[in-house]
Design an enzyme around this catalytic site. Structure first.
Site, PDB file in Angstrom:
ATOM      1  N   ILE A 107      41.447  -5.957 -29.385  1.00 35.52           N
ATOM      2  CA  ILE A 107      41.620  -4.502 -29.389  1.00 35.52           C
ATOM      3  C   ILE A 107      42.924  -4.224 -30.132  1.00 35.52           C
ATOM      4  O   ILE A 107      44.000  -4.629 -29.691  1.00 35.52           O
ATOM      5  CB  ILE A 107      41.693  -3.927 -27.962  1.00 35.52           C
ATOM      6  CG1 ILE A 107      40.433  -4.300 -27.181  1.00 35.52           C
ATOM      7  CG2 ILE A 107      41.872  -2.411 -28.013  1.00 35.52           C
ATOM      8  CD1 ILE A 107      40.529  -3.984 -25.689  1.00 35.52           C
ATOM      9  N   TYR A 108      42.807  -3.573 -31.290  1.00 35.95           N
ATOM     10  CA  TYR A 108      43.965  -3.235 -32.118  1.00 35.95           C
ATOM     11  C   TYR A 108      44.440  -1.835 -31.774  1.00 35.95           C
ATOM     12  O   TYR A 108      43.632  -0.947 -31.468  1.00 35.95           O
ATOM     13  CB  TYR A 108      43.608  -3.317 -33.605  1.00 35.95           C
ATOM     14  CG  TYR A 108      43.442  -4.733 -34.074  1.00 35.95           C
ATOM     15  CD1 TYR A 108      44.522  -5.439 -34.593  1.00 35.95           C
ATOM     16  CD2 TYR A 108      42.218  -5.386 -33.982  1.00 35.95           C
ATOM     17  CE1 TYR A 108      44.381  -6.747 -35.027  1.00 35.95           C
ATOM     18  CE2 TYR A 108      42.073  -6.694 -34.405  1.00 35.95           C
ATOM     19  CZ  TYR A 108      43.148  -7.365 -34.920  1.00 35.95           C
ATOM     20  OH  TYR A 108      43.012  -8.659 -35.335  1.00 35.95           O
ATOM     21  N   PHE A 109      45.759  -1.638 -31.873  1.00 37.99           N
ATOM     22  CA  PHE A 109      46.363  -0.363 -31.511  1.00 37.99           C
ATOM     23  C   PHE A 109      47.104   0.261 -32.681  1.00 37.99           C
ATOM     24  O   PHE A 109      47.648  -0.437 -33.531  1.00 37.99           O
ATOM     25  CB  PHE A 109      47.338  -0.560 -30.337  1.00 37.99           C
ATOM     26  CG  PHE A 109      46.624  -0.848 -29.054  1.00 37.99           C
ATOM     27  CD1 PHE A 109      46.260   0.188 -28.205  1.00 37.99           C
ATOM     28  CD2 PHE A 109      46.275  -2.143 -28.717  1.00 37.99           C
ATOM     29  CE1 PHE A 109      45.567  -0.075 -27.030  1.00 37.99           C
ATOM     30  CE2 PHE A 109      45.581  -2.414 -27.553  1.00 37.99           C
ATOM     31  CZ  PHE A 109      45.228  -1.380 -26.706  1.00 37.99           C
TER      32      PHE A 109
END
Length: 178
Positions: A36-38
């Site tokens: 999960i990239y932010f």
């Protein structure tokens, strides 16, 4: 730690598995990864070429920061990673301080070891088959030599084109925007 990594599109996992076996590479593990990239509220990671993610595997969960790429031919960059207790708690903390989820990347990855290389065959949801070859270096080591070694190994495996410097997240973004 400095991670020197090169990835290339491959035609077939089966064919590459045979080539790796013939080379003497040893399959070390297979795992599912969800990254999960932010997006940062302060810095545009696309412009600074950085990444912040939470990775969940079959057995562990990590927060990883990847710094800007250090050269033009490989994905050579500083990487800082730590094990955490809960992806959900970390995501909640990130969101409370203004970070937002940018994209999730899911892949099944087969790992191989050969000499000082870590090799992975990556089946990424939404992408063609890829192979990554990586060497991790300490501190101020000369990463250009490591990069040359990686390209020589690709050549030994019969791969001389299809190299990709962008991340899987960026590749998926490019597909969705076209």
């Amino acid at each position: 730690m400095i991670e020197v990594e090169v990835k290339a599109k491959i035609d077939s996992f089966k064919e590459m598995e045979k080539r790796l076996e013939n080379l003497g590479a040893v399959k070390s593990k297979t795992e599912f990864q969800e990254d999960i990239y932010f997006a940062s509220p302060i810095v545009d990671f696309a412009k600074t070429d950085e990444a912040l993610r939470i990775r969940t595997t079959n057995s562990d969960t990590f927060i990883t920061y990847k710094g800007p790429k250090l050269n033009k031919d490989a994905k050579t960059r500083k990487e800082v990673e730590m094990t955490i207790e809960s992806a959900a708690k970390a995501r909640d903390i990130f969101e409370e301080i203004g970070f937002s989820e940018a994209r999730t990347v899911r892949k099944n990855r087969q790992y191989y070891t050969y000499e000082n290389f870590e090799i992975s065959l990556d089946d990424v949801e939404g992408l063609s088959p890829y192979m990554e070859i990586e060497i991790s270096l300490e501190g101020n080591a000369d990463y250009s030599e490591a990069q040359d070694e990686i390209f020589k190994l690709f050549e030994r495996l019969g791969i001389t084109e299809g190299f990709e410097r962008t991340s899987y997240m960026e590749l998926l973004e490019n597909i969705n925007s076209s």
